[in-house]
Scaffold this motif. Structure first.
Motif, PDB file in Angstrom:
ATOM      1  N   ASN A   1       0.758  -1.330  -0.210  1.00 34.94           N
ATOM      2  CA  ASN A   1       0.072  -0.055   0.079  1.00 34.94           C
ATOM      3  C   ASN A   1       0.800   1.290  -0.203  1.00 34.94           C
ATOM      4  O   ASN A   1       0.489   2.308  -0.785  1.00 34.94           O
ATOM      5  N   LEU A   2       1.893   1.337   0.798  1.00 37.72           N
ATOM      6  CA  LEU A   2       2.965   2.530   0.819  1.00 37.72           C
ATOM      7  C   LEU A   2       3.184   2.596  -0.474  1.00 37.72           C
ATOM      8  O   LEU A   2       3.105   3.836  -1.105  1.00 37.72           O
ATOM      9  N   PHE A   3       4.160   1.656  -1.133  1.00 38.37           N
ATOM     10  CA  PHE A   3       4.601   1.893  -2.462  1.00 38.37           C
ATOM     11  C   PHE A   3       3.682   2.122  -3.579  1.00 38.37           C
ATOM     12  O   PHE A   3       4.078   2.497  -4.483  1.00 38.37           O
ATOM     13  N   SER A   4       2.633   1.474  -3.421  1.00 36.41           N
ATOM     14  CA  SER A   4       1.624   1.552  -4.785  1.00 36.41           C
ATOM     15  C   SER A   4       0.674   2.820  -4.450  1.00 36.41           C
ATOM     16  O   SER A   4      -0.049   3.185  -5.571  1.00 36.41           O
ATOM     17  N   LYS A   5       0.261   3.294  -3.207  1.00 36.51           N
ATOM     18  CA  LYS A   5      -0.793   4.234  -3.202  1.00 36.51           C
ATOM     19  C   LYS A   5      -0.277   5.343  -2.341  1.00 36.51           C
ATOM     20  O   LYS A   5      -0.964   6.607  -2.346  1.00 36.51           O
ATOM     21  N   GLN A   6       0.944   5.467  -1.688  1.00 35.97           N
ATOM     22  CA  GLN A   6       1.278   6.539  -0.449  1.00 35.97           C
ATOM     23  C   GLN A   6       2.919   6.825  -0.958  1.00 35.97           C
ATOM     24  O   GLN A   6       3.355   7.290   0.113  1.00 35.97           O
ATOM     25  N   LEU A   7       3.454   6.814  -2.079  1.00 34.65           N
ATOM     26  CA  LEU A   7       4.822   6.740  -2.326  1.00 34.65           C
ATOM     27  C   LEU A   7       5.348   8.152  -1.741  1.00 34.65           C
ATOM     28  O   LEU A   7       6.455   8.264  -1.175  1.00 34.65           O
ATOM     29  N   HIS A   8       4.451   9.266  -1.926  1.00 30.69           N
ATOM     30  CA  HIS A   8       5.017  10.427  -1.349  1.00 30.69           C
ATOM     31  C   HIS A   8       5.354  10.361   0.157  1.00 30.69           C
ATOM     32  O   HIS A   8       6.060  11.370   0.558  1.00 30.69           O
ATOM     33  N   HIS A   9       4.869   9.702   0.921  1.00 30.90           N
ATOM     34  CA  HIS A   9       5.146   9.582   2.374  1.00 30.90           C
ATOM     35  C   HIS A   9       6.469   8.778   2.630  1.00 30.90           C
ATOM     36  O   HIS A   9       6.896   8.989   3.752  1.00 30.90           O
ATOM     37  N   VAL A  10       7.238   8.287   1.750  1.00 32.52           N
ATOM     38  CA  VAL A  10       8.539   7.682   2.233  1.00 32.52           C
ATOM     39  C   VAL A  10       9.485   8.853   2.266  1.00 32.52           C
ATOM     40  O   VAL A  10      10.285   8.610   3.391  1.00 32.52           O
ATOM     41  N   GLN A  11       9.416   9.915   2.139  1.00 29.45           N
ATOM     42  CA  GLN A  11      10.396  11.083   2.309  1.00 29.45           C
ATOM     43  C   GLN A  11      10.314  11.301   4.023  1.00 29.45           C
ATOM     44  O   GLN A  11      11.179  11.861   4.486  1.00 29.45           O
ATOM     45  N   ASN A  12       9.141  10.967   4.425  1.00 29.38           N
ATOM     46  CA  ASN A  12       8.920  11.229   5.974  1.00 29.38           C
ATOM     47  C   ASN A  12       9.310  10.172   6.685  1.00 29.38           C
ATOM     48  O   ASN A  12       9.058  10.177   8.062  1.00 29.38           O
TER      49      ASN A  12
ATOM     50  N   GLU B   1      12.189   9.161 -11.370  1.00 30.93           N
ATOM     51  CA  GLU B   1      11.607   7.720 -11.271  1.00 30.93           C
ATOM     52  C   GLU B   1      10.223   7.728 -11.935  1.00 30.93           C
ATOM     53  O   GLU B   1       9.487   8.666 -11.769  1.00 30.93           O
ATOM     54  N   SER B   2       9.934   6.573 -12.690  1.00 28.69           N
ATOM     55  CA  SER B   2       8.362   6.440 -12.876  1.00 28.69           C
ATOM     56  C   SER B   2       8.213   4.926 -12.707  1.00 28.69           C
ATOM     57  O   SER B   2       9.161   4.230 -12.587  1.00 28.69           O
ATOM     58  N   ILE B   3       6.958   4.646 -12.546  1.00 28.98           N
ATOM     59  CA  ILE B   3       6.366   3.468 -12.218  1.00 28.98           C
ATOM     60  C   ILE B   3       6.349   2.568 -13.743  1.00 28.98           C
ATOM     61  O   ILE B   3       5.586   3.152 -14.506  1.00 28.98           O
ATOM     62  N   GLU B   4       6.982   1.610 -13.954  1.00 30.75           N
ATOM     63  CA  GLU B   4       6.828   0.830 -15.036  1.00 30.75           C
ATOM     64  C   GLU B   4       5.772  -0.037 -15.091  1.00 30.75           C
ATOM     65  O   GLU B   4       4.982  -0.224 -16.182  1.00 30.75           O
ATOM     66  N   SER B   5       5.338  -0.737 -14.112  1.00 28.23           N
ATOM     67  CA  SER B   5       4.415  -1.601 -13.793  1.00 28.23           C
ATOM     68  C   SER B   5       3.960  -1.937 -12.343  1.00 28.23           C
ATOM     69  O   SER B   5       4.813  -1.746 -11.671  1.00 28.23           O
ATOM     70  N   ILE B   6       2.875  -2.245 -12.041  1.00 31.90           N
ATOM     71  CA  ILE B   6       2.357  -2.497 -10.843  1.00 31.90           C
ATOM     72  C   ILE B   6       1.515  -3.985 -11.053  1.00 31.90           C
ATOM     73  O   ILE B   6       0.619  -3.977 -11.718  1.00 31.90           O
ATOM     74  N   ASP B   7       1.815  -5.023 -10.318  1.00 32.18           N
ATOM     75  CA  ASP B   7       1.341  -6.329 -10.402  1.00 32.18           C
ATOM     76  C   ASP B   7       0.471  -6.484  -8.989  1.00 32.18           C
ATOM     77  O   ASP B   7       1.477  -6.845  -7.883  1.00 32.18           O
ATOM     78  N   GLU B   8      -0.507  -6.105  -8.840  1.00 35.40           N
ATOM     79  CA  GLU B   8      -1.211  -6.027  -7.431  1.00 35.40           C
ATOM     80  C   GLU B   8      -1.207  -7.621  -6.859  1.00 35.40           C
ATOM     81  O   GLU B   8      -1.017  -7.738  -5.814  1.00 35.40           O
ATOM     82  N   ALA B   9      -1.594  -8.404  -7.862  1.00 37.53           N
ATOM     83  CA  ALA B   9      -1.768 -10.102  -7.411  1.00 37.53           C
ATOM     84  C   ALA B   9      -0.544 -10.551  -6.569  1.00 37.53           C
ATOM     85  O   ALA B   9      -0.605 -11.350  -5.650  1.00 37.53           O
ATOM     86  N   ASN B  10       0.635 -10.121  -7.337  1.00 39.32           N
ATOM     87  CA  ASN B  10       1.743 -10.612  -6.704  1.00 39.32           C
ATOM     88  C   ASN B  10       2.785  -9.505  -5.955  1.00 39.32           C
ATOM     89  O   ASN B  10       3.683  -9.607  -5.491  1.00 39.32           O
ATOM     90  N   LYS B  11       1.854  -8.254  -5.537  1.00 41.65           N
ATOM     91  CA  LYS B  11       2.561  -7.338  -4.785  1.00 41.65           C
ATOM     92  C   LYS B  11       3.893  -7.051  -5.188  1.00 41.65           C
ATOM     93  O   LYS B  11       4.797  -6.739  -4.302  1.00 41.65           O
ATOM     94  N   ARG B  12       4.017  -6.548  -6.585  1.00 38.37           N
ATOM     95  CA  ARG B  12       5.145  -6.362  -7.343  1.00 38.37           C
ATOM     96  C   ARG B  12       5.130  -4.959  -7.911  1.00 38.37           C
ATOM     97  O   ARG B  12       3.988  -4.680  -8.690  1.00 38.37           O
TER      98      ARG B  12
END
Length: 148
Positions: free
Chosen positions: A22-33, A71-82
């Motif tokens: 969830n952090l890396f797929s929907k809240q990436l902007h929080h990582v800096q905190n 950085e840009s997201i190339e792909s999100i695989d929700e089933a495998n959390k990748r």
């Protein structure tokens, strides 16, 4: 001649795989905190942090020096959390033709980072410093995810 390779690290974590994904797929902007290793990040192009066409600008400490990259997201695989991220920018492109960071929440308490790269020449070392950055940064993030 260039060299291609992969580096990876598996990290035992306390926060759940769902929380990590969830952090890396929907809240990436929080990582800096959540880690002092990231000094700042901002949208460089686009309006949504999690859209494939959005480009983010990161400022981090890697190998003991302040480093910037896009950085840009190339792909999100929700089933495998990748999630596969493409990293680029002047500092990276001087050394690497290809640079991808792949995040996986592979078990309830294990995450994995894989760095796929191709160097611009055989004189360029593999990106061990970046692997250390994501490994240690993940430890910082894990400690803060437990507080949330």
């Amino acid at each position: 001649m260039s060299l291609a390779g992969k580096l990876s690290t598996e990290i035992w974590v306390h926060a759940t795989a769902d929380k990590w994904f969830n952090l890396f797929s929907k809240q990436l902007h929080h990582v800096q905190n959540l880690t002092d290793r990231v000094h700042g990040t901002k949208l460089h192009h686009g309006h949504d942090w999690h859209h494939n066409e959005t480009i983010k600008h990161w400022t981090c400490t890697i190998d003991g020096k302040v480093t910037t990259y896009h950085e840009s997201i190339e792909s999100i695989d929700e089933a495998n959390k990748r999630i596969t991220y493409k990293l680029f920018g002047e500092e990276l492109e001087a050394k690497f033709k290809v640079f991808k960071a792949i995040f996986e929440a592979i078990d309830k308490d294990i995450i994995k980072w894989t760095i796929e790269y191709e160097t611009t020449s055989e004189e360029v070392d593999p990106p061990f410093g970046f692997l250390e950055f994501v490994h240690k940064g993940s430890r910082d993030v894990d400690a803060n995810l437990l507080k949330a």
